[in-house]
Design a protein around this motif. Structure first.
Motif, PDB file in Angstrom:
ATOM      1  N   ILE A  47       0.828  -1.208   0.000  1.00 32.24           N
ATOM      2  CA  ILE A  47       0.000   0.000   0.000  1.00 32.24           C
ATOM      3  C   ILE A  47       0.862   1.256   0.000  1.00 32.24           C
ATOM      4  O   ILE A  47       0.611   2.202  -0.752  1.00 32.24           O
ATOM      5  CB  ILE A  47      -0.959   0.011   1.210  1.00 32.24           C
ATOM      6  CG1 ILE A  47      -2.031  -1.065   1.043  1.00 32.24           C
ATOM      7  CG2 ILE A  47      -1.618   1.389   1.362  1.00 32.24           C
ATOM      8  CD1 ILE A  47      -2.966  -1.181   2.225  1.00 32.24           C
ATOM      9  N   THR A  48       1.895   1.271   0.851  1.00 33.95           N
ATOM     10  CA  THR A  48       2.763   2.452   0.920  1.00 33.95           C
ATOM     11  C   THR A  48       3.441   2.707  -0.417  1.00 33.95           C
ATOM     12  O   THR A  48       3.501   3.837  -0.898  1.00 33.95           O
ATOM     13  CB  THR A  48       3.825   2.276   2.023  1.00 33.95           C
ATOM     14  OG1 THR A  48       3.175   2.106   3.281  1.00 33.95           O
ATOM     15  CG2 THR A  48       4.736   3.500   2.090  1.00 33.95           C
ATOM     16  N   ASN A  49       3.935   1.640  -1.052  1.00 32.62           N
ATOM     17  CA  ASN A  49       4.604   1.773  -2.341  1.00 32.62           C
ATOM     18  C   ASN A  49       3.636   2.254  -3.416  1.00 32.62           C
ATOM     19  O   ASN A  49       3.962   3.142  -4.214  1.00 32.62           O
ATOM     20  CB  ASN A  49       5.224   0.433  -2.748  1.00 32.62           C
ATOM     21  CG  ASN A  49       5.913   0.488  -4.091  1.00 32.62           C
ATOM     22  OD1 ASN A  49       5.370   0.041  -5.092  1.00 32.62           O
ATOM     23  ND2 ASN A  49       7.115   1.058  -4.123  1.00 32.62           N
ATOM     24  N   HIS A  71       1.631   6.467  -6.954  1.00 28.09           N
ATOM     25  CA  HIS A  71       0.509   7.284  -7.422  1.00 28.09           C
ATOM     26  C   HIS A  71       0.810   8.767  -7.216  1.00 28.09           C
ATOM     27  O   HIS A  71       0.523   9.598  -8.080  1.00 28.09           O
ATOM     28  CB  HIS A  71      -0.760   6.886  -6.677  1.00 28.09           C
ATOM     29  CG  HIS A  71      -1.984   7.610  -7.117  1.00 28.09           C
ATOM     30  ND1 HIS A  71      -2.522   8.666  -6.408  1.00 28.09           N
ATOM     31  CD2 HIS A  71      -2.784   7.464  -8.208  1.00 28.09           C
ATOM     32  CE1 HIS A  71      -3.588   9.122  -7.042  1.00 28.09           C
ATOM     33  NE2 HIS A  71      -3.780   8.419  -8.127  1.00 28.09           N
ATOM     34  N   SER A  72       1.405   9.092  -6.071  1.00 29.96           N
ATOM     35  CA  SER A  72       1.791  10.475  -5.807  1.00 29.96           C
ATOM     36  C   SER A  72       2.861  10.935  -6.800  1.00 29.96           C
ATOM     37  O   SER A  72       2.833  12.076  -7.267  1.00 29.96           O
ATOM     38  CB  SER A  72       2.314  10.625  -4.376  1.00 29.96           C
ATOM     39  OG  SER A  72       1.303  10.323  -3.438  1.00 29.96           O
ATOM     40  N   SER A  73       3.806  10.035  -7.114  1.00 32.41           N
ATOM     41  CA  SER A  73       4.833  10.372  -8.097  1.00 32.41           C
ATOM     42  C   SER A  73       4.223  10.618  -9.463  1.00 32.41           C
ATOM     43  O   SER A  73       4.677  11.486 -10.219  1.00 32.41           O
ATOM     44  CB  SER A  73       5.861   9.237  -8.187  1.00 32.41           C
ATOM     45  OG  SER A  73       6.512   9.038  -6.956  1.00 32.41           O
ATOM     46  N   LEU A  74       3.195   9.849  -9.780  1.00 30.70           N
ATOM     47  CA  LEU A  74       2.489  10.040 -11.041  1.00 30.70           C
ATOM     48  C   LEU A  74       1.866  11.430 -11.111  1.00 30.70           C
ATOM     49  O   LEU A  74       1.998  12.148 -12.113  1.00 30.70           O
ATOM     50  CB  LEU A  74       1.399   8.972 -11.191  1.00 30.70           C
ATOM     51  CG  LEU A  74       0.393   9.149 -12.329  1.00 30.70           C
ATOM     52  CD1 LEU A  74       1.107   9.085 -13.667  1.00 30.70           C
ATOM     53  CD2 LEU A  74      -0.690   8.084 -12.249  1.00 30.70           C
ATOM     54  N   TYR A 100      11.291   9.145  -3.284  1.00 30.44           N
ATOM     55  CA  TYR A 100      11.889   8.827  -1.981  1.00 30.44           C
ATOM     56  C   TYR A 100      10.956   7.925  -1.166  1.00 30.44           C
ATOM     57  O   TYR A 100      11.390   6.915  -0.594  1.00 30.44           O
ATOM     58  CB  TYR A 100      12.190  10.112  -1.209  1.00 30.44           C
ATOM     59  CG  TYR A 100      12.460   9.883   0.254  1.00 30.44           C
ATOM     60  CD1 TYR A 100      13.671   9.332   0.679  1.00 30.44           C
ATOM     61  CD2 TYR A 100      11.492  10.200   1.216  1.00 30.44           C
ATOM     62  CE1 TYR A 100      13.914   9.104   2.030  1.00 30.44           C
ATOM     63  CE2 TYR A 100      11.725   9.966   2.564  1.00 30.44           C
ATOM     64  CZ  TYR A 100      12.941   9.420   2.964  1.00 30.44           C
ATOM     65  OH  TYR A 100      13.169   9.188   4.296  1.00 30.44           O
ATOM     66  N   LEU A 101       9.670   8.265  -1.135  1.00 28.31           N
ATOM     67  CA  LEU A 101       8.722   7.479  -0.356  1.00 28.31           C
ATOM     68  C   LEU A 101       8.519   6.080  -0.932  1.00 28.31           C
ATOM     69  O   LEU A 101       8.209   5.134  -0.201  1.00 28.31           O
ATOM     70  CB  LEU A 101       7.372   8.203  -0.273  1.00 28.31           C
ATOM     71  CG  LEU A 101       7.346   9.485   0.567  1.00 28.31           C
ATOM     72  CD1 LEU A 101       5.977  10.139   0.482  1.00 28.31           C
ATOM     73  CD2 LEU A 101       7.696   9.186   2.026  1.00 28.31           C
ATOM     74  N   SER A 102       8.693   5.936  -2.242  1.00 25.14           N
ATOM     75  CA  SER A 102       8.484   4.626  -2.874  1.00 25.14           C
ATOM     76  C   SER A 102       9.524   3.599  -2.427  1.00 25.14           C
ATOM     77  O   SER A 102       9.323   2.392  -2.605  1.00 25.14           O
ATOM     78  CB  SER A 102       8.501   4.765  -4.404  1.00 25.14           C
ATOM     79  OG  SER A 102       9.805   5.062  -4.877  1.00 25.14           O
TER      80      SER A 102
END
Length: 412
Positions: free
Chosen positions: A138-140, A145-148, A276-278
């Motif tokens: 879920i985090t990835n 999605h945020s990176s998109l 970074y979060l991915s």
């Protein structure tokens, strides 16, 4: 690759690809709309008012949407929403290309799209959990999605600025219309091994379900504190996007291309934050990022506000973009992870309400403050408030971390 682990799911790959094309068109239309409104009115106050009008529906409709998306097929909701927004964009394209577009056309279209988006956005967040193979991804998936979204903000505004300068705003709306076909096709192509299980334990009274969601969010301290910080961040910080045309034209003495570069730089910073979060493998530890991100955002926004140099402004607005995506994406990932399955739709609708529903009030407030003081001082004031909220959240961090870890172990 660890950063692409969610792509093991065919459904997520389809969804991501369709969204990638559609989001570029949507952000082109968003940039074009802001430019068109400012061109037609030449008023920073009206720019803030327009931001309020276009996003206000999220505050009223999103909580109800949280109940609906737990009762009805989420893919059907998404397809219907995307098709309707495509028709609205087509109407704007025709009006703009024929020279008949007026400010009230833009306002009416924005209100309608805001109503649709207030249902589509939380549905999309919940749908991500439906289509990934492993729940630990879920985090990835949220980060990707945020990176998109962030990547689209890099490409789309720059393209929009070029097209507006060389062709017309109507061509941007036309591209947006065509882009919706991709996401509709992707949604139709998604296949599930078994039918989605809709929640059956809801009350017949929708208001009772709504109250239950609010009560759960309030009593569970991590959700309450995260949503409160998000609300402050959305109200005082995020209106910088609506004020951007003022900086592009009046402070940096540029044009639509300058606006495209600034918005694109903000998107590039957000993309870096999303990447970074991915790399993170779980939601544990994201609480610290939630506490620190508003400080990064606030300091960078103050620096940007004081800059009169185009290249220095590009650098600082990049950091601003990184700060806001770290805040929003980390909050989104934690809320999706620690929420109970039968309440996740309602929690994500509250998240959307505290993001998109609060931003219009911030647009109205910061826009009005900018017309009284000036755009620079208005953004500095908002940035300082974000930093203060971050400090307050940081003081509560020990209890938040403890409860998040307990909840994460429980749902794992």
């Amino acid at each position: 690759m660890q950063t692409l682990q969610s792509f093991e799911s065919r459904n997520f790959r389809l969804f991501f690809s369709g969204q990638m094309i559609s989001m570029i068109g949507s952000f082109m239309a968003e940039t074009t709309t802001a430019w068109l409104v400012y061109s037609l009115t030449n008023s920073v106050a009206f720019l803030g008012l327009f931001g309020f009008i276009s996003q206000f529906p999220h505050l009223m409709v999103s909580p109800l949407a949280g109940v609906w998306i737990e009762r009805f097929n989420r893919r059907t909701i998404l397809i219907t929403a995307q098709f309707t927004m495509m028709i609205v964009s087509l109407i704007l394209a025709v009006l703009a290309l024929t020279g008949l577009v007026r400010i009230w056309h833009i306002i009416g279209a924005s209100i309608l799209q805001g109503l649709i988006a207030s249902i589509e956005t939380p549905t999309r967040y919940a749908f991500i959990v439906d289509i990934i193979k492993k729940k630990e991804d879920i985090t990835n998936a949220t980060a990707l999605h945020s990176s998109l979204l962030s990547g689209s903000r890099i490409v789309a505004p720059a393209i929009a600025g070029i097209i507006i300068a060389n062709f017309s705003p109507g061509h941007c709306f036309l591209i947006d219309t065509i882009s919706y076909i991709a996401v509709i096709f992707a949604l139709v192509a998604i296949r599930f091994d078994k039918p989605l299980i809709l929640q059956k334990n809801h009350h017949h009274n929708i208001w009772q379900d709504l109250k239950e969601g609010f009560t759960y969010a309030y009593k569970f301290l991590p959700i309450r504190y995260i949503l409160l910080l998000i609300a402050l961040f959305s109200f005082m910080g995020m209106p910088y996007l609506r004020i951007m045309p003022v900086f592009a034209v009046e402070i940096l003495h540029g044009d639509s291309s300058t606006l495209g570069w600034l918005t694109g730089a903000s998107g590039f910073g957000a993309l870096c934050g999303g990447i970074y979060l991915s790399y993170r493998t779980s939601a544990i530890g994201l609480e610290k990022i939630i506490a620190i991100a508003p400080v990064i955002f606030g300091i960078a926004l103050i620096t940007f506000s004081l800059s009169n140099n185009f290249w220095f402004s590009l650098m600082t607005i990049t950091i601003v973009g990184c700060g806001y995506i770290l805040e929003y994406s980390s909050s989104n990932a934690i809320l999706q992870t620690i929420s109970e399955d039968e309440k996740r739709g309602r929690i994500m609708s509250l998240y959307n309400m505290f993001v998109m529903g609060i931003i219009p009030f911030g647009n109205l407030f910061i826009g009005g403050l900018a017309s009284i003081l000036n755009a620079k001082n208005a953004l500095i004031f908002g940035a300082i408030c974000c930093i203060i909220g971050s400090i307050s959240f940081y003081l509560k961090l020990p209890i938040i971390e403890k409860l998040v870890q307990q909840s994460y172990i429980k749902v794992a």
